[in-house]
Design a protein around this motif. Structure first.
Motif, short mmCIF file in Angstrom:
data_model
loop_
_atom_site.label_atom_id
_atom_site.label_comp_id
_atom_site.label_asym_id
_atom_site.label_seq_id
_atom_site.Cartn_x
_atom_site.Cartn_y
_atom_site.Cartn_z
N VAL A 1 0.58 -8.01 37.17
CA VAL A 1 0.91 -9.25 37.87
C VAL A 1 2.19 -9.02 38.66
CG1 VAL A 1 1.52 -11.68 37.64
CG2 VAL A 1 -0.20 -10.67 36.12
N PRO A 2 2.16 -9.06 40.00
CA PRO A 2 3.37 -8.84 40.79
C PRO A 2 3.99 -10.15 41.25
CG PRO A 2 1.45 -8.63 42.20
CD PRO A 2 0.94 -9.07 40.84
N TRP A 3 5.30 -10.28 41.10
CA TRP A 3 6.04 -11.33 41.78
C TRP A 3 6.68 -10.76 43.04
CZ3 TRP A 3 7.07 -10.83 36.31
CH2 TRP A 3 6.40 -11.77 35.53
N SER A 4 7.11 -9.51 42.97
CA SER A 4 7.66 -8.78 44.12
C SER A 4 7.60 -7.30 43.74
CB SER A 4 9.10 -9.21 44.41
OG SER A 4 9.97 -8.75 43.40
N ASP A 5 8.15 -6.42 44.60
CA ASP A 5 8.15 -5.00 44.23
C ASP A 5 9.25 -4.68 43.22
OD1 ASP A 5 10.40 -5.18 45.83
OD2 ASP A 5 9.86 -3.51 47.13
N ARG A 6 10.10 -5.67 42.90
CA ARG A 6 11.15 -5.49 41.90
C ARG A 6 10.90 -6.27 40.61
NH1 ARG A 6 16.82 -5.72 45.36
NH2 ARG A 6 16.26 -4.08 46.88
N ARG A 7 10.01 -7.25 40.66
CA ARG A 7 9.69 -8.06 39.48
C ARG A 7 8.18 -8.06 39.31
NH1 ARG A 7 14.25 -7.22 39.03
NH2 ARG A 7 16.02 -8.66 38.97
N PHE A 8 7.72 -7.59 38.16
CA PHE A 8 6.28 -7.43 37.94
C PHE A 8 6.04 -7.19 36.46
CE2 PHE A 8 8.34 -3.59 39.40
CZ PHE A 8 8.05 -2.66 38.42
N GLN A 9 4.81 -7.38 36.03
CA GLN A 9 4.46 -7.20 34.62
C GLN A 9 3.10 -6.55 34.49
OE1 GLN A 9 5.84 -7.38 31.81
NE2 GLN A 9 4.40 -7.93 30.21
N TYR A 10 3.03 -5.58 33.59
CA TYR A 10 1.74 -5.01 33.17
C TYR A 10 1.48 -5.47 31.75
CZ TYR A 10 -1.67 -1.59 31.51
OH TYR A 10 -2.77 -0.97 30.96
N THR A 11 0.31 -6.06 31.54
CA THR A 11 -0.04 -6.52 30.20
C THR A 11 -1.43 -6.04 29.85
OG1 THR A 11 -0.23 -8.46 28.75
CG2 THR A 11 -0.97 -8.75 31.00
N VAL A 12 -1.61 -5.70 28.58
CA VAL A 12 -2.93 -5.42 28.02
C VAL A 12 -3.18 -6.43 26.93
CG1 VAL A 12 -4.35 -3.81 26.72
CG2 VAL A 12 -2.89 -2.97 28.56
N LYS A 13 -4.29 -7.14 27.02
CA LYS A 13 -4.71 -8.07 25.98
C LYS A 13 -6.02 -7.54 25.38
CE LYS A 13 -1.50 -11.32 26.46
NZ LYS A 13 -0.88 -11.12 27.76
N ASP A 14 -5.97 -7.26 24.10
CA ASP A 14 -7.11 -6.68 23.37
C ASP A 14 -7.43 -7.63 22.22
OD1 ASP A 14 -9.03 -4.98 22.44
OD2 ASP A 14 -7.71 -3.28 22.05
N VAL A 15 -8.51 -8.37 22.35
CA VAL A 15 -8.79 -9.51 21.47
C VAL A 15 -10.05 -9.25 20.64
CG1 VAL A 15 -9.24 -11.99 21.37
CG2 VAL A 15 -7.78 -11.05 23.18
N GLY A 16 -9.96 -9.53 19.34
CA GLY A 16 -11.16 -9.58 18.51
C GLY A 16 -11.55 -8.26 17.86
N ARG A 17 -10.61 -7.34 17.68
CA ARG A 17 -10.94 -6.09 17.02
C ARG A 17 -10.96 -6.26 15.50
NH1 ARG A 17 -7.11 -1.61 19.63
NH2 ARG A 17 -7.72 -0.56 17.69
N PRO A 18 -11.93 -5.67 14.81
CA PRO A 18 -12.04 -5.84 13.35
C PRO A 18 -10.84 -5.24 12.63
CG PRO A 18 -14.07 -4.95 14.29
CD PRO A 18 -13.04 -4.88 15.37
N ALA A 19 -10.38 -5.92 11.59
CA ALA A 19 -9.22 -5.49 10.82
C ALA A 19 -9.54 -5.47 9.33
CB ALA A 19 -8.04 -6.42 11.09
N THR A 20 -9.08 -4.43 8.64
CA THR A 20 -9.23 -4.32 7.19
C THR A 20 -7.96 -3.71 6.61
OG1 THR A 20 -10.30 -2.15 7.40
CG2 THR A 20 -11.74 -4.07 7.24
#
Length: 338
Positions: free
Chosen positions: A157-176
């Motif tokens: 997600v870019p706001w400008s070439d100096r302010r930006f965010q990379y995000t990974v959302k990984d939802v619903g993986r099985p856990a034990t």
């Protein structure tokens, strides 16, 4: 909105530390190298890196945070007893970033929080991710499996070439695994699931967002059941060229390109919420409101993270409508000065 799907490895930053314009888009697997964040003097004080994991069981929610915010590192292990509403919280704040280890690429190395009150270790293995955490009251050891072919949502997600965010959302993986709380062991067994929020970027001083997650079963018009995972965002992406919205159906990501309309009452967070878009209409009913506030001079935050259930409908890329009812998850409203 037209968003570009990224299908090959690439760096998030140019050699001088600014955003690489070719990095803007979304992906189904993690493809961005974010090692330029936090290196050198570029964006000093604005670099934000974190790894947030949540494990959801029928009885508990456990959240682990390892973060490096340039001027400080914040580490947290939080547990909710869903039956009683009791919260067990341990937070450690250390100057600068030395107590945090965060790789430049998702899965490329260990994640560590190293403080006396909070210790967190995240390690990738052949079949999944091992999460371990220890505080005076909590001892956690959980493995989050990675089903073959399962997709996720990565987005720049870019706001400008100096302010930006990379995000990974990984939802619903099985856990034990196991959770030991005040010396009492609670199994993390079949039916438990986990969520990853992997974040690397340079943020403006003021920020606000909504984030919604849900996981469960949906039904199509023929009555067939499907695994459904919701990944919903709001506010923080409005000025950018991408959104963080998507629905996973049976492990396949269906990207939602429009901004969503969030309706909720900041005077009564436990009242029902509504989230609508071109391809979904969902109601969220909270059962517990996790409230967190920080006021440290120029640094402040306010968080309401409500746990409850989602119902309504979503549609796939092919236009198939799925009705959902009772999807477990949360919706949150956050305001930051950082």
């Amino acid at each position: 909105m037209t968003e570009r799907e990224i299908v090959a490895d690439l760096p998030l930053c140019l050699p001088d530390g600014r955003l690489d314009p070719d990095a803007v888009g979304w992906s189904r697997v993690p493809l961005h190298d974010t090692s330029g964040i936090g290196r050198g003097l570029r964006g000093l004080g604005r670099n934000k890196r974190w790894e947030y994991w949540a494990i959801v069981t029928a009885d508990h929610v456990v959240a682990l945070t390892t973060s490096a915010l340039d001027y400080a590192a914040l580490h947290q292990v939080w547990v909710l007893d869903r039956a009683t509403g009791e919260e067990v919280d341990a937070v450690a704040i250390a100057p600068l970033n030395r107590s945090a280890t965060l790789p430049g690429r998702l899965g490329a190395g260990p994640v560590r929080s190293r403080t006396r009150p909070v210790a967190i270790a995240v390690d990738e293995g052949p079949g999944g991710t091992r999460l371990r955490a220890r505080t005076p009251r909590v001892d956690l050891d959980v493995t989050v499996s990675r089903p073959a072919g399962r997709e996720l949502l990565g987005v720049v997600v870019p706001w400008s070439d100096r302010r930006f965010q990379y995000t990974v959302k990984d939802v619903g993986r099985p856990a034990t695994g196991r959770l030991r709380l005040d010396g009492v062991e609670h199994p993390v067994a079949t039916g438990a699931w986990a969520v990853l929020d992997h974040g690397r970027g340079r943020w403006p001083y003021r920020a606000a967002w909504q984030w919604g997650v849900g996981f469960g079963r949906g039904v199509d018009a023929d009555g067939a059941g499907h695994e459904v995972a919701l990944q919903l965002g709001g506010t923080w992406t409005r000025a950018g060229a991408t959104t963080e919205n998507g629905v996973l159906v049976d492990g396949r990501l269906h990207k939602l390109h429009d901004e969503l309309d969030w309706t909720f009452d900041r005077r009564a967070y436990t009242a029902p919420w509504r989230v609508r878009g071109e391809r979904l209409d969902l109601a969220f009913v909270p059962a517990h409101d996790r409230v967190s506030r920080t006021q440290l001079g120029v640094v402040a935050s306010s968080t309401h993270q409500c746990f409850g259930t989602w119902s309504g409908w979503v549609t796939t890329d092919a236009g198939v409508r799925l009705d959902v009812d009772g999807l477990d998850g949360w919706a949150e409203d956050v305001a930051q000065r950082w």
